[in-house]
Design an enzyme around this catalytic site. Sequence first.
Site, short mmCIF file in Angstrom:
data_model
loop_
_atom_site.label_atom_id
_atom_site.label_comp_id
_atom_site.label_asym_id
_atom_site.label_seq_id
_atom_site.Cartn_x
_atom_site.Cartn_y
_atom_site.Cartn_z
N ARG A 1 -1.36 -14.85 -20.25
CA ARG A 1 -2.15 -13.75 -19.64
C ARG A 1 -3.08 -14.21 -18.53
O ARG A 1 -4.03 -13.53 -18.18
CB ARG A 1 -2.94 -12.99 -20.70
CG ARG A 1 -2.04 -12.32 -21.71
CD ARG A 1 -2.63 -11.05 -22.26
NE ARG A 1 -1.65 -10.37 -23.08
CZ ARG A 1 -1.45 -10.65 -24.37
NH1 ARG A 1 -2.17 -11.57 -24.97
NH2 ARG A 1 -0.54 -9.99 -25.04
N LYS B 1 -2.34 -11.79 -2.84
CA LYS B 1 -1.02 -11.21 -3.14
C LYS B 1 -0.13 -12.30 -3.72
O LYS B 1 0.03 -13.37 -3.12
CB LYS B 1 -0.37 -10.68 -1.87
CG LYS B 1 -0.87 -9.33 -1.44
CD LYS B 1 -0.02 -8.81 -0.28
CE LYS B 1 -0.50 -7.45 0.19
NZ LYS B 1 0.24 -6.98 1.37
N GLU C 1 1.72 -14.95 13.02
CA GLU C 1 0.72 -14.21 12.23
C GLU C 1 -0.66 -14.32 12.91
O GLU C 1 -1.47 -13.39 12.81
CB GLU C 1 0.66 -14.72 10.79
CG GLU C 1 1.96 -14.54 10.00
CD GLU C 1 2.29 -13.09 9.65
OE1 GLU C 1 1.46 -12.19 9.89
OE2 GLU C 1 3.41 -12.85 9.14
N LYS D 1 -8.24 -11.69 8.72
CA LYS D 1 -7.63 -11.28 7.45
C LYS D 1 -8.72 -11.03 6.41
O LYS D 1 -8.66 -10.05 5.65
CB LYS D 1 -6.63 -12.34 6.96
CG LYS D 1 -6.01 -11.92 5.65
CD LYS D 1 -4.58 -12.28 5.48
CE LYS D 1 -4.06 -11.62 4.20
NZ LYS D 1 -2.77 -12.07 3.80
N GLU E 1 -4.77 -2.86 -0.67
CA GLU E 1 -3.91 -2.22 0.33
C GLU E 1 -3.74 -0.72 0.10
O GLU E 1 -2.63 -0.18 0.09
CB GLU E 1 -2.53 -2.91 0.37
CG GLU E 1 -1.79 -2.62 1.66
CD GLU E 1 -0.58 -3.49 1.88
OE1 GLU E 1 -0.64 -4.70 1.67
OE2 GLU E 1 0.45 -2.92 2.27
N ARG F 1 -5.85 -2.32 4.80
CA ARG F 1 -5.06 -3.57 4.72
C ARG F 1 -3.65 -3.38 5.27
O ARG F 1 -2.98 -4.35 5.65
CB ARG F 1 -5.03 -4.07 3.26
CG ARG F 1 -4.35 -5.43 3.14
CD ARG F 1 -4.61 -6.11 1.83
NE ARG F 1 -3.88 -7.37 1.76
CZ ARG F 1 -4.09 -8.30 0.84
NH1 ARG F 1 -5.00 -8.10 -0.10
NH2 ARG F 1 -3.39 -9.42 0.83
N ASN G 1 0.33 -5.26 8.31
CA ASN G 1 1.79 -5.14 8.34
C ASN G 1 2.33 -4.80 9.73
O ASN G 1 3.51 -4.53 9.87
CB ASN G 1 2.24 -4.07 7.34
CG ASN G 1 1.95 -4.50 5.92
OD1 ASN G 1 2.24 -5.64 5.54
ND2 ASN G 1 1.35 -3.63 5.14
N HIS H 1 5.75 -5.88 10.78
CA HIS H 1 6.46 -6.28 9.56
C HIS H 1 7.46 -5.24 9.05
O HIS H 1 8.37 -5.60 8.31
CB HIS H 1 5.46 -6.62 8.44
CG HIS H 1 4.82 -7.97 8.64
ND1 HIS H 1 4.05 -8.26 9.74
CD2 HIS H 1 4.83 -9.10 7.88
CE1 HIS H 1 3.62 -9.51 9.65
NE2 HIS H 1 4.08 -10.05 8.54
N HIS I 1 10.43 -7.44 8.78
CA HIS I 1 10.97 -7.77 7.46
C HIS I 1 12.42 -7.34 7.33
O HIS I 1 13.25 -8.06 6.76
CB HIS I 1 10.18 -7.03 6.37
CG HIS I 1 9.17 -7.89 5.69
ND1 HIS I 1 8.11 -7.39 5.00
CD2 HIS I 1 9.07 -9.24 5.59
CE1 HIS I 1 7.39 -8.38 4.51
NE2 HIS I 1 7.94 -9.51 4.86
N HIS J 1 10.55 -16.44 9.39
CA HIS J 1 9.74 -15.24 9.21
C HIS J 1 9.03 -14.82 10.51
O HIS J 1 9.12 -13.67 10.95
CB HIS J 1 8.70 -15.48 8.10
CG HIS J 1 7.78 -14.33 7.88
ND1 HIS J 1 8.17 -13.15 7.30
CD2 HIS J 1 6.45 -14.17 8.20
CE1 HIS J 1 7.14 -12.32 7.24
NE2 HIS J 1 6.09 -12.91 7.78
N1 GLY Z 1 0.50 -10.40 4.56
C1 GLY Z 1 -0.16 -9.17 4.57
C2 GLY Z 1 -1.19 -9.03 3.51
O1 GLY Z 1 -1.55 -9.98 2.87
O2 GLY Z 1 -1.64 -7.95 3.27
#
Ligand code: GLY
Length: 347
Positions: free
Chosen positions: A109, A131, A173, A210, A220, A224, A228, A231, A235, A250
């Site tokens: 956990r 993330k 980025e 960031k 997000e 946030r 993107n 992306h 992506h 990427h």
């Molecule tokens: N890579 C985009 C984010 O971390 O929200």
Amino acid sequence: MIRRALGTYNIDIGPIETLLASYLHDKDYSQIVLIDDEHTEALCRPKLDLDPSLVITIQPGEQHKSIDTCSIIWRQLIEAQIDRHALVINLGGGVIGDMGGFCASTFKRGIDFIQIPTTLLSQVDASVGGKLGVDLNGIKNIVGLFKDPGAVLIDPGFLETLPVAELRSGYAEIVKHGLIADAQLWKETKTYDLSNINWEDIINRSVAVKQKVVEQDPFERNLRKILNFGHTIGHAVETYYLNGPNHLLHGEAIAIGMICESYLSSRMTTLPESVADEIKSDLLAIYERNDLPDLSVDQLMNLMSNDKKNKSGNINFSLIDRIGSCMWDQVCSLDMIKSSFEFYLAK
Ligand code: GLY
């Protein structure tokens, strides 16, 4: 050393030996587990000066960012009798950070973990903001969670271990952070010479963008989403060519996405068309134009419809309304998306 405080954790930039010693100084972990891959094992681990209780080395590459690899990691943690007071150190790029953090956060956990990102991409993006996750069914990061690390320790010295193509990929980025939130950063980074950059300064300023976004919207829900930019299309293009001979890094795919989405921005927002043209030519000076062989925009649309940002069947975009400012939840028509590829491909 530069220290940035983000919520409960610090992002430190400097030589890794000093940063790690300073992090461990007042901690009392029962065991230390190091997760790395076959690249960072050879090129980065020797710099750590660490004697972990367990080292888990996985094969490098996005194809190993999977539940199968997580099972291998979890089993090794069980076999080594790692307890809940242990620390996991993730030494590597985004794959190691996202997957190692995911494994640590779910094992018993949740046990503490820290990120030591070794690629430019992970230093300015993946390691910051909590993330974590893995890919499944060919969909990137589809299984995961938000969970902050104990710290992010960034040593720009690790960049010396990277091939130029990887460095250029991560640079996308940084460029993105400039386009969405820091016009000065964009101005300085669009004309570039990767061999002559003050990485500590550029990484710090990129992470600052960031950080500012993540602080306001960690999960997000709204702001946030601007991270993107480039992306949604990027992506999809990356996934489309993933297993074939035209495989893209990427950042190379995100550069294509940023050009297409600058076009969409000029159609949907106040961004002048001339600025979209400028962004295109500046980005193509860094990322050589790709002919996008055998591209099927309909198949790309399918891939885009799996994007986690979507809602109610619409494909959502983050679009810039001027350099240094970005909007989110912008819905574009299929025709417009098709035209954005024509814009990208036009000489
Ligand atoms: N890579 C985009 C984010 O971390 O929200």
